[in-house]
Write a protein that holds these residues in place. Sequence first.
Motif, PDB file in Angstrom:
ATOM      1  N   ASP A 114     -54.889  -7.280 -16.851  1.00  0.00           N
ATOM      2  CA  ASP A 114     -53.496  -7.526 -16.718  1.00  0.00           C
ATOM      3  C   ASP A 114     -52.791  -7.540 -18.105  1.00  0.00           C
ATOM      4  OD1 ASP A 114     -54.397  -9.986 -17.151  1.00  0.00           O
ATOM      5  OD2 ASP A 114     -52.898 -11.023 -15.701  1.00  0.00           O
ATOM      6  N   GLN A 115     -53.273  -8.276 -19.009  1.00  0.00           N
ATOM      7  CA  GLN A 115     -52.798  -8.619 -20.271  1.00  0.00           C
ATOM      8  C   GLN A 115     -52.842  -7.023 -21.168  1.00  0.00           C
ATOM      9  OE1 GLN A 115     -54.280 -11.680 -22.570  1.00  0.00           O
ATOM     10  NE2 GLN A 115     -53.029 -11.380 -24.268  1.00  0.00           N
ATOM     11  N   ARG A 116     -53.918  -6.466 -21.078  1.00  0.00           N
ATOM     12  CA  ARG A 116     -54.132  -5.099 -21.660  1.00  0.00           C
ATOM     13  C   ARG A 116     -53.121  -4.184 -21.130  1.00  0.00           C
ATOM     14  NH1 ARG A 116     -60.088  -5.448 -20.507  1.00  0.00           N
ATOM     15  NH2 ARG A 116     -59.520  -3.783 -18.929  1.00  0.00           N
ATOM     16  N   ASP A 117     -52.793  -4.163 -19.762  1.00  0.00           N
ATOM     17  CA  ASP A 117     -51.732  -3.109 -19.120  1.00  0.00           C
ATOM     18  C   ASP A 117     -50.164  -3.613 -19.899  1.00  0.00           C
ATOM     19  OD1 ASP A 117     -53.390  -1.968 -17.703  1.00  0.00           O
ATOM     20  OD2 ASP A 117     -53.191  -2.990 -15.877  1.00  0.00           O
ATOM     21  N   ARG A 118     -49.995  -4.898 -19.805  1.00  0.00           N
ATOM     22  CA  ARG A 118     -48.509  -5.508 -20.554  1.00  0.00           C
ATOM     23  C   ARG A 118     -48.670  -4.949 -22.174  1.00  0.00           C
ATOM     24  NH1 ARG A 118     -49.926 -10.127 -17.798  1.00  0.00           N
ATOM     25  NH2 ARG A 118     -50.542 -11.418 -19.718  1.00  0.00           N
ATOM     26  N   ILE A 119     -49.786  -5.304 -22.674  1.00  0.00           N
ATOM     27  CA  ILE A 119     -49.761  -4.628 -24.197  1.00  0.00           C
ATOM     28  C   ILE A 119     -49.174  -3.383 -24.265  1.00  0.00           C
ATOM     29  CG2 ILE A 119     -51.075  -4.188 -26.173  1.00  0.00           C
ATOM     30  CD1 ILE A 119     -52.558  -6.902 -25.615  1.00  0.00           C
ATOM     31  N   ASN A 120     -50.076  -2.643 -23.578  1.00  0.00           N
ATOM     32  CA  ASN A 120     -49.540  -0.973 -23.415  1.00  0.00           C
ATOM     33  C   ASN A 120     -48.259  -0.906 -23.207  1.00  0.00           C
ATOM     34  OD1 ASN A 120     -52.258   0.004 -24.362  1.00  0.00           O
ATOM     35  ND2 ASN A 120     -53.031   0.151 -22.154  1.00  0.00           N
TER      36      ASN A 120
ATOM     37  N   ALA B 233     -59.393  -3.442 -11.040  1.00  0.00           N
ATOM     38  CA  ALA B 233     -58.891  -3.717  -9.792  1.00  0.00           C
ATOM     39  C   ALA B 233     -57.923  -2.502  -9.206  1.00  0.00           C
ATOM     40  CB  ALA B 233     -58.156  -5.303 -10.126  1.00  0.00           C
ATOM     41  N   GLN B 234     -57.494  -1.867  -9.812  1.00  0.00           N
ATOM     42  CA  GLN B 234     -56.466  -1.044  -9.167  1.00  0.00           C
ATOM     43  C   GLN B 234     -57.107   0.355  -8.798  1.00  0.00           C
ATOM     44  OE1 GLN B 234     -52.770  -0.552 -11.675  1.00  0.00           O
ATOM     45  NE2 GLN B 234     -53.513  -2.314 -12.853  1.00  0.00           N
ATOM     46  N   GLY B 235     -58.406   0.412  -9.159  1.00  0.00           N
ATOM     47  CA  GLY B 235     -59.232   1.600  -8.938  1.00  0.00           C
ATOM     48  C   GLY B 235     -59.493   2.463  -9.792  1.00  0.00           C
ATOM     49  N   ARG B 236     -58.979   2.204 -11.004  1.00  0.00           N
ATOM     50  CA  ARG B 236     -58.986   3.160 -12.208  1.00  0.00           C
ATOM     51  C   ARG B 236     -60.560   3.178 -12.741  1.00  0.00           C
ATOM     52  NH1 ARG B 236     -54.107   0.625 -15.283  1.00  0.00           N
ATOM     53  NH2 ARG B 236     -55.483  -1.107 -15.055  1.00  0.00           N
ATOM     54  N   LEU B 237     -60.673   4.313 -13.051  1.00  0.00           N
ATOM     55  CA  LEU B 237     -62.245   4.241 -13.957  1.00  0.00           C
ATOM     56  C   LEU B 237     -62.043   3.512 -15.109  1.00  0.00           C
ATOM     57  CD1 LEU B 237     -63.086   8.354 -13.723  1.00  0.00           C
ATOM     58  CD2 LEU B 237     -64.322   6.590 -12.536  1.00  0.00           C
ATOM     59  N   SER B 238     -63.119   2.659 -15.275  1.00  0.00           N
ATOM     60  CA  SER B 238     -63.100   1.603 -16.107  1.00  0.00           C
ATOM     61  C   SER B 238     -64.475   1.833 -17.055  1.00  0.00           C
ATOM     62  CB  SER B 238     -62.830   0.299 -15.757  1.00  0.00           C
ATOM     63  OG  SER B 238     -62.782  -0.834 -16.334  1.00  0.00           O
ATOM     64  N   PRO B 239     -64.307   2.846 -18.062  1.00  0.00           N
ATOM     65  CA  PRO B 239     -65.678   2.926 -18.740  1.00  0.00           C
ATOM     66  C   PRO B 239     -65.849   1.735 -19.825  1.00  0.00           C
ATOM     67  CG  PRO B 239     -63.894   4.165 -19.581  1.00  0.00           C
ATOM     68  CD  PRO B 239     -63.370   3.621 -18.389  1.00  0.00           C
ATOM     69  N   ASP B 240     -67.073   1.559 -20.272  1.00  0.00           N
ATOM     70  CA  ASP B 240     -67.285   0.491 -21.404  1.00  0.00           C
ATOM     71  C   ASP B 240     -67.042   0.942 -22.567  1.00  0.00           C
ATOM     72  OD1 ASP B 240     -69.247   2.002 -22.112  1.00  0.00           O
ATOM     73  OD2 ASP B 240     -71.159   1.054 -21.272  1.00  0.00           O
ATOM     74  N   ARG B 241     -67.363  -0.059 -23.534  1.00  0.00           N
ATOM     75  CA  ARG B 241     -66.890   0.140 -24.962  1.00  0.00           C
ATOM     76  C   ARG B 241     -67.240   1.556 -25.506  1.00  0.00           C
ATOM     77  NH1 ARG B 241     -66.444   1.479 -29.256  1.00  0.00           N
ATOM     78  NH2 ARG B 241     -65.795   0.197 -31.256  1.00  0.00           N
ATOM     79  N   LEU B 242     -68.568   1.877 -24.966  1.00  0.00           N
ATOM     80  CA  LEU B 242     -69.062   3.546 -25.686  1.00  0.00           C
ATOM     81  C   LEU B 242     -68.857   4.411 -24.576  1.00  0.00           C
ATOM     82  CD1 LEU B 242     -72.267   2.196 -27.079  1.00  0.00           C
ATOM     83  CD2 LEU B 242     -70.048   2.710 -28.385  1.00  0.00           C
ATOM     84  N   HIS B 243     -67.513   4.168 -23.502  1.00  0.00           N
ATOM     85  CA  HIS B 243     -67.115   5.283 -22.640  1.00  0.00           C
ATOM     86  C   HIS B 243     -68.056   5.482 -21.566  1.00  0.00           C
ATOM     87  CE1 HIS B 243     -64.495   5.719 -25.931  1.00  0.00           C
ATOM     88  NE2 HIS B 243     -65.427   5.535 -27.000  1.00  0.00           N
TER      89      HIS B 243
END
Length: 666
Positions: free
Chosen positions: A273-279, A376-386
């Motif tokens: 949630d903090q990442r989304d707020r920053i964006n 949590a929103q169902g979005r693809l969530s790749p790791d640091r190396l995609h």
Amino acid sequence: MKSANALTTNKPGVDTDRGTTEDPLDLLCVGIGPFGLGLACLADPLEDLRVAFLDKAPEFNWHSGLLFEDATLQVPFLADLVTMADPTSRFSYLSWLKQTQRLYPFYVRESFYPLRREYNDYCRWASSEVRGLHWNQEVVDVTRPDPEGPWAVRTVSTGKAHTEQVWWTRHLVVGTGTRPTLPGMLQDAGADAIHTADYLHRREDLVSRDHVTVLGSGQSAAEVVVDLLEATDGPAVDWITRSPRFYPMEYSKLSLELTSPEYLDHFRDLPEDQRDRINADQPQLHRGISDDTINRLHEALYVRRNTGGRAPVRILAATALESVGHHDGRLLLGWTHTENHRERQTLTDAVVAGSGYEPTPVPWLDRVRGDLFTDAQGRLSPDRLHRANAEGTVHVLNHGEHTHALVAPDLGMGPLRNAHILAHVTGAEPYLTESRTTFQSFGRLPQTAGLKVLTCPESTVHLVTISQREFTLRPVNVDVDAPLLHEWLSAPRAQAWGLVGADERRVAAEYERMQQEPSERAWLLEESGRPIGLVETYDPACSPLAAAYPVRDGDVGLHLFLAPAEAPVPGTSRAAMAAALDLLLADPAVQRVVVEPDAANHAIRRINRWAGFLEQGEVDLPDKTACLSFLDRANHRDPSRLSLDTAGSEDHIDAPNTLNTVEATA
């Protein structure tokens, strides 16, 4: 990878290699935008790599509705398909300029920023030269019949034949991009409401209207407004945005460092949630208006004011579109100011909406979505190396601002991402990748470069005598020491080091990485010329410990590993600890040594206390509960005077049921 197989090609009339269940392709990418095309260009010279790139479009054409004659990219030409990974590639922008005899005029032009039309022409050229592209192929389904086998990708041709085909691949890359989005209330406006992405396709009609309303405050909306203002006998224009103001593009050098591996590491450490707020709070970083466009817009407004008979222009920020209706054959728009809450209605003939883009839906992944990383929103969530699944066989090129911040859409970071993917697919490192690129720090404050124990040259040798036993410590030389480190650290007894079962290449890669990090250094510990252990030193401010306690300037962390001995010599564990501490505290910048062994490892905790460490309590780290302990310089004892007498009970850190480590990080 099998070099015997024929290379795939985008040229008609050539056999297509789609792979089989027994002999799949190495890599298949769905989507051929700039990122997918860049991956194809970097894969092209890897002759043993069998690849395919699929797209339902008939050809490459990038933002064709916004290719104004004089519009430039907002990134330099170095942010092409390949240069940031391979400046020598035949698919570079400079190579295209040379091939098309445009290099010298570009040189004389003295601008780093290509025309947008030129960039599109460059990409179209690359797409005609690179192997493995297949157009008119719409992916409709992906399955994995064998949980450990290849991916099956089903496509339907979008050409006349509508042929259905199945492709098999070891690695699947999701390279689909974004699509334009219109506010829902504009859906009923029909052809009178378009997205800025289609502006040039409708320009002739729009310029002939009496009144046009432009929504949005980004670069595309601003370019449309400029074009309408500069058109001969152009329409009256309302330019209205919900944003509090018309933000300029933040393009300073320190802000550009946000598109970096360092910022990405910080961003990924934050909660979702903090990442989304920053964006959401940083629109000016990649959704603002360039200075050149703002200056041109203001000049057009100034000239218009001083020229009689021109259609009026109204510009308003902080105003939200609330309703869309019809009145006397025109559109009736309802607005609310977001600050004073006043309502207003306007009439217009057409709306051009710069309302942004959203990730293109990927329903063809629905049947395997349960095997993929999602948030949590169902979005693809790749790791640091995609990588987007546990086995690392699904990779994501886009869809990633929520996980990779500004790095995700930045053209210049695409080659770095593709280099990481190809390294994983090939098991090698075909392209060098940088991990440290910025002058500023993000999320943590590293210590100064004054810590010699972290930055000393590879030729450094430290000698110490403890109870008449001579020890030597020198920086690890990966080329020489990799076989020994692999023998030690891949064994089950080295579980805490995270390399159990790893092959020699992976162990070597880890210590090569450490060599490049200014905050880490690995040392080989020898007694009388015989290797007996490994010492790792590092800056706690650049480790998970930074979240566990307030790191102080002068703190250095310590890991210690002792190799198995056929005939353990009493006192060796204590002697090794004393030798490691002598190495660290020989650096006058080091004021405290920090260790954090597993709280349940009582044997090593006894050795720590013997060496002078004071236990401060337990802390939770990502993989364990640790006992945080400090040794102040003032409490350090002269190693020549230390007694290794264990009073009959040797606390060797290779004792049964203990981990053979003194750890200061996860």
